[in-house]
Design a protein around this motif. Sequence first.
Motif, mmCIF file in Angstrom:
data_model
loop_
_atom_site.group_PDB
_atom_site.id
_atom_site.type_symbol
_atom_site.label_atom_id
_atom_site.label_comp_id
_atom_site.label_asym_id
_atom_site.label_seq_id
_atom_site.Cartn_x
_atom_site.Cartn_y
_atom_site.Cartn_z
ATOM 1 N N ASP A 8 0.850 -1.193 0.000
ATOM 2 C CA ASP A 8 0.000 0.000 0.000
ATOM 3 C C ASP A 8 0.890 1.248 0.000
ATOM 4 O OD1 ASP A 8 -1.771 2.025 0.538
ATOM 5 O OD2 ASP A 8 -2.464 1.191 2.449
ATOM 6 N N ILE A 9 0.772 2.036 -1.033
ATOM 7 C CA ILE A 9 1.644 3.211 -1.198
ATOM 8 C C ILE A 9 1.462 4.217 -0.051
ATOM 9 C CG2 ILE A 9 0.090 4.644 -2.612
ATOM 10 C CD1 ILE A 9 2.576 5.175 -4.458
ATOM 11 N N GLY A 30 -9.825 3.545 -6.059
ATOM 12 C CA GLY A 30 -8.463 3.012 -6.198
ATOM 13 C C GLY A 30 -7.453 3.696 -5.299
ATOM 14 N N VAL A 31 -6.278 3.904 -5.862
ATOM 15 C CA VAL A 31 -5.183 4.461 -5.071
ATOM 16 C C VAL A 31 -5.507 5.898 -4.628
ATOM 17 C CG1 VAL A 31 -3.785 5.290 -7.034
ATOM 18 C CG2 VAL A 31 -2.659 4.564 -4.921
ATOM 19 N N GLY A 113 0.946 2.273 -10.288
ATOM 20 C CA GLY A 113 0.802 2.027 -11.732
ATOM 21 C C GLY A 113 -0.268 2.948 -12.302
ATOM 22 N N SER A 115 -2.868 4.883 -14.286
ATOM 23 C CA SER A 115 -3.808 4.513 -15.364
ATOM 24 C C SER A 115 -4.080 3.018 -15.506
ATOM 25 C CB SER A 115 -3.350 5.037 -16.745
ATOM 26 O OG SER A 115 -3.528 6.427 -16.860
ATOM 27 N N THR A 116 -3.434 2.168 -14.703
ATOM 28 C CA THR A 116 -3.589 0.726 -14.943
ATOM 29 C C THR A 116 -4.738 0.090 -14.158
ATOM 30 O OG1 THR A 116 -2.005 0.096 -13.212
ATOM 31 C CG2 THR A 116 -1.127 0.483 -15.433
ATOM 32 N N GLY A 117 -5.487 0.900 -13.425
ATOM 33 C CA GLY A 117 -6.640 0.377 -12.696
ATOM 34 C C GLY A 117 -7.902 0.654 -13.497
ATOM 35 N N VAL A 118 -8.741 1.510 -12.951
ATOM 36 C CA VAL A 118 -10.009 1.859 -13.592
ATOM 37 C C VAL A 118 -9.793 2.454 -14.992
ATOM 38 C CG1 VAL A 118 -11.998 3.422 -13.387
ATOM 39 C CG2 VAL A 118 -11.184 2.178 -11.398
ATOM 40 N N TYR A 119 -8.677 3.134 -15.203
ATOM 41 C CA TYR A 119 -8.426 3.767 -16.509
ATOM 42 C C TYR A 119 -7.959 2.789 -17.587
ATOM 43 C CZ TYR A 119 -9.149 8.518 -14.622
ATOM 44 O OH TYR A 119 -9.687 9.660 -14.066
ATOM 45 N N PHE A 149 0.612 -3.119 -6.415
ATOM 46 C CA PHE A 149 -0.457 -3.561 -5.525
ATOM 47 C C PHE A 149 -0.703 -5.059 -5.666
ATOM 48 C CE2 PHE A 149 -4.794 -2.567 -3.638
ATOM 49 C CZ PHE A 149 -4.258 -2.138 -2.448
HETATM 50 P P1 ADP Z 1 -6.355 4.836 -12.532
HETATM 51 O O1 ADP Z 1 -7.700 5.491 -12.420
HETATM 52 O O2 ADP Z 1 -5.240 5.814 -12.888
HETATM 53 O O3 ADP Z 1 -6.365 3.614 -13.392
HETATM 54 P P2 ADP Z 1 -6.460 3.220 -10.056
HETATM 55 O O4 ADP Z 1 -6.350 3.742 -8.677
HETATM 56 O O5 ADP Z 1 -7.755 2.633 -10.475
HETATM 57 O O6 ADP Z 1 -5.985 4.441 -11.025
HETATM 58 O O7 ADP Z 1 -5.305 2.158 -10.278
HETATM 59 C C1 ADP Z 1 -3.969 2.479 -10.421
HETATM 60 C C2 ADP Z 1 -3.105 1.385 -9.822
HETATM 61 O O8 ADP Z 1 -3.004 1.571 -8.404
HETATM 62 C C3 ADP Z 1 -3.639 -0.031 -10.021
HETATM 63 O O9 ADP Z 1 -2.557 -0.864 -10.423
HETATM 64 C C4 ADP Z 1 -4.146 -0.414 -8.630
HETATM 65 O O10 ADP Z 1 -4.034 -1.797 -8.415
HETATM 66 C C5 ADP Z 1 -3.163 0.326 -7.753
HETATM 67 N N1 ADP Z 1 -3.569 0.608 -6.356
HETATM 68 C C6 ADP Z 1 -4.804 0.680 -5.812
HETATM 69 N N2 ADP Z 1 -4.742 0.975 -4.504
HETATM 70 C C7 ADP Z 1 -3.409 1.108 -4.204
HETATM 71 C C8 ADP Z 1 -2.662 1.406 -3.025
HETATM 72 N N3 ADP Z 1 -3.270 1.652 -1.849
HETATM 73 N N4 ADP Z 1 -1.306 1.436 -3.107
HETATM 74 C C9 ADP Z 1 -0.672 1.205 -4.271
HETATM 75 N N5 ADP Z 1 -1.313 0.919 -5.420
HETATM 76 C C10 ADP Z 1 -2.668 0.872 -5.386
#
Ligand code: ADP
Length: 163
Positions: A8-9, A30-31, A113, A115-119, A149
């Motif tokens: 967790d960042i 997300g993050v 990462g 943009s690699t989540g919801v985006y 993550f």
């Molecule tokens: P985006 O909208 O830019 O895609 P997200 O938050 O949906 O952003 O995802 C970006 C990345 O952050 C993903 O790889 C997700 O797994 C990761 N992530 C989510 N929560 C955390 C956290 N607490 N610490 C580090 N990385 C996280």
Amino acid sequence: MIEVIRGDITQLRLDALVNAANESLLGGGGVDGAIHRAAGPELKAYNRRLGGCPTGEVRISPGFKLPARWIIHTVGPVWHGGDRGEPALLESCYRNSFALALEYQVRTIAFPGISTGVYAFPKDQAATIAVSVMRDYEDRFERIIACCFSEEDERIYLNLLRS
Ligand code: ADP
């Protein structure tokens, strides 16, 4: 030195961590959500005064309740298939984050990462862009951390850094 950490960042005690924010800078899922929860409500109040951030650009705020001193907020591109400038915009997120970090004398920094989540940016391609910009800035920082993550993300970064 580029390091890969899984976790967790928001828990990292560093000069700065980068947030994958949205254009409002007022929090999301997300993050971004995790960072806003951990930093506390002062972050949202502070960011309200920043007036948003266009895709590919960066803004900075204090870390408030986080162990990190600064939060660099960057807005990654939403993936639409790759022909809407997504790779160049993602590269701008990393480059602009490093440039702003240098202005603030940041020596230790972590990235999620972007943009690699919801985006939905493809993870391999996103990590390739991230690592190539990290290598450009490696000499000017004490620690550059790719904060992963998932185990899959960790494997992608470790493979790229081995090559
Ligand atoms: P985006 O909208 O830019 O895609 P997200 O938050 O949906 O952003 O995802 C970006 C990345 O952050 C993903 O790889 C997700 O797994 C990761 N992530 C989510 N929560 C955390 C956290 N607490 N610490 C580090 N990385 C996280």
